[in-house]
Design a protein around this motif. Structure first.
Motif, PDB file in Angstrom:
ATOM      1  N   ARG A  24     -17.320  -3.359  -4.858  1.00  0.00           N
ATOM      2  CA  ARG A  24     -18.689  -3.869  -4.935  1.00  0.00           C
ATOM      3  C   ARG A  24     -19.415  -3.732  -3.599  1.00  0.00           C
ATOM      4  O   ARG A  24     -20.642  -3.663  -3.551  1.00  0.00           O
ATOM      5  CB  ARG A  24     -18.679  -5.339  -5.369  1.00  0.00           C
ATOM      6  N   LYS A  25     -18.639  -3.692  -2.506  1.00  0.00           N
ATOM      7  CA  LYS A  25     -19.237  -3.621  -1.169  1.00  0.00           C
ATOM      8  C   LYS A  25     -19.306  -2.196  -0.628  1.00  0.00           C
ATOM      9  O   LYS A  25     -19.542  -1.998   0.563  1.00  0.00           O
ATOM     10  CB  LYS A  25     -18.444  -4.513  -0.210  1.00  0.00           C
ATOM     11  N   ALA A  26     -19.082  -1.235  -1.485  1.00  0.00           N
ATOM     12  CA  ALA A  26     -19.177   0.160  -1.059  1.00  0.00           C
ATOM     13  C   ALA A  26     -20.594   0.454  -0.571  1.00  0.00           C
ATOM     14  O   ALA A  26     -21.576   0.046  -1.184  1.00  0.00           O
ATOM     15  CB  ALA A  26     -18.811   1.091  -2.213  1.00  0.00           C
ATOM     16  N   ASP A  82     -25.872 -10.415  -0.406  1.00  0.00           N
ATOM     17  CA  ASP A  82     -26.078  -8.967  -0.505  1.00  0.00           C
ATOM     18  C   ASP A  82     -27.170  -8.508   0.458  1.00  0.00           C
ATOM     19  O   ASP A  82     -27.069  -7.431   1.067  1.00  0.00           O
ATOM     20  CB  ASP A  82     -26.446  -8.583  -1.941  1.00  0.00           C
ATOM     21  N   SER A  83     -28.218  -9.317   0.600  1.00  0.00           N
ATOM     22  CA  SER A  83     -29.303  -8.950   1.510  1.00  0.00           C
ATOM     23  C   SER A  83     -28.819  -8.924   2.964  1.00  0.00           C
ATOM     24  O   SER A  83     -29.289  -8.110   3.771  1.00  0.00           O
ATOM     25  CB  SER A  83     -30.466  -9.926   1.367  1.00  0.00           C
ATOM     26  N   PHE A  84     -27.865  -9.800   3.289  1.00  0.00           N
ATOM     27  CA  PHE A  84     -27.313  -9.811   4.639  1.00  0.00           C
ATOM     28  C   PHE A  84     -26.564  -8.504   4.916  1.00  0.00           C
ATOM     29  O   PHE A  84     -26.707  -7.918   5.999  1.00  0.00           O
ATOM     30  CB  PHE A  84     -26.370 -10.995   4.813  1.00  0.00           C
ATOM     31  N   MET A  94     -27.488  -5.966   7.915  1.00  0.00           N
ATOM     32  CA  MET A  94     -26.533  -5.601   8.957  1.00  0.00           C
ATOM     33  C   MET A  94     -26.285  -4.096   8.986  1.00  0.00           C
ATOM     34  O   MET A  94     -26.044  -3.523  10.036  1.00  0.00           O
ATOM     35  CB  MET A  94     -25.216  -6.358   8.762  1.00  0.00           C
ATOM     36  N   LYS A  95     -26.360  -3.449   7.822  1.00  0.00           N
ATOM     37  CA  LYS A  95     -26.205  -1.991   7.785  1.00  0.00           C
ATOM     38  C   LYS A  95     -27.364  -1.326   8.531  1.00  0.00           C
ATOM     39  O   LYS A  95     -27.179  -0.323   9.237  1.00  0.00           O
ATOM     40  CB  LYS A  95     -26.166  -1.510   6.326  1.00  0.00           C
TER      41      LYS A  95
END
Length: 254
Positions: A155-157, A187-189, A193-194
């Motif tokens: 899910r975090k790919a 998810d917005s965090f 951060m990306k």
């Protein structure tokens, strides 16, 4: 002689046909058994937790400590589930404390009958985690700096997860790794951060002032400080903070 050969050929053909029929029947029974097993499996997943737990208790009638043990449980019926019921709250708190003292991360709170099916990889309000670091005053917190991360999976790919956290040692002027952190983020965090850790904030190699045995996929410049809360810390060598290993932490805030 010719008649004998014809007779042998006929017998061989009949035997071959019988073998094919037997194998077909075995395969058919195997497929039917597989279908029945799959049907029962999916029906079991759709059953309520109370029913699934009964199936397991009926199946495992004798436990062997250290080899085969059922998870400890505390049942709170609907007529007891009230925040003003001090008896119920006392039992839940005692159960939670026993779990933590047994080196468990915490407890799972699940619905017994209402929306109580098993849904893999789905989050719902009928199945909640309660961990030490979720309870104010029970967990430890540290102010740490993200110095690296791994590429997320599942899910975090496409995001960074987990992050490698470090503390700054003013004596040696080094950032020394403490733990990885991978929960407590929205998810917005992850998206923010990306975007934040990109461009010049991504380092081409590990800096000499980063002291760690970890090998993340990416190295970051030390620019943020996060409060990380965990269930507890374990000191292996008190003389060196880099040797303090912390359980995987939970992000609280920047």
């Amino acid at each position: 002689m010719v008649h004998l050969i014809k007779f042998i050929v006929r017998i061989t053909t009949i035997l071959h046909f019988c073998i094919i029929c037997i194998l077909s029947c075995c395969l058919y029974n195997y497929v039917i058994a597989g279908i029945k097993c799959s049907f029962f499996f999916f029906r079991l997943l759709a059953s309520s937790l109370r029913q699934r737990r009964k199936y397991i208790n009926d199946l495992i009638q004798k436990e062997r400590p250290g080899f085969l043990e059922l998870a400890k449980q505390l049942t709170v019926e609907a007529d007891e589930a009230c925040v003003s019921n001090e008896t119920t709250l006392g039992k839940i708190n005692s159960f939670f404390e026993d779990a933590c003292h047994s080196s468990c991360e915490g407890i799972m709170v699940k619905s017994l009958d209402v929306d109580a099916g098993y849904f893999a990889s789905k989050r719902a309000e009928t199945w909640l985690k309660v961990k030490r670091d979720y309870v104010e005053g029970l967990g430890d917190s540290l102010d740490l700096v993200p110095i690296g991360a791994w590429h997320g999976n599942g899910r975090k790919a496409g995001w960074y997860s987990p992050f490698l956290m470090a503390c700054y040692n003013p004596d040696s002027e080094e950032f020394q790794s403490v733990c990885r952190v991978m929960s407590g983020f929205s998810d917005s965090f992850y998206v923010n951060m990306k975007e934040f850790f990109s461009g010049e904030r991504l380092l081409s190699r590990k800096p000499s002032y980063y002291q760690t045995d970890e090998s993340p996929d990416l190295w970051f410049s030390p620019e943020l400080v996060w409060e990380i809360r965990g269930a507890g810390t374990t000191n292996f060598f008190s003389s060196n903070i880099s040797n303090m290993k912390k359980k995987i932490g939970k992000f609280t805030y920047i």
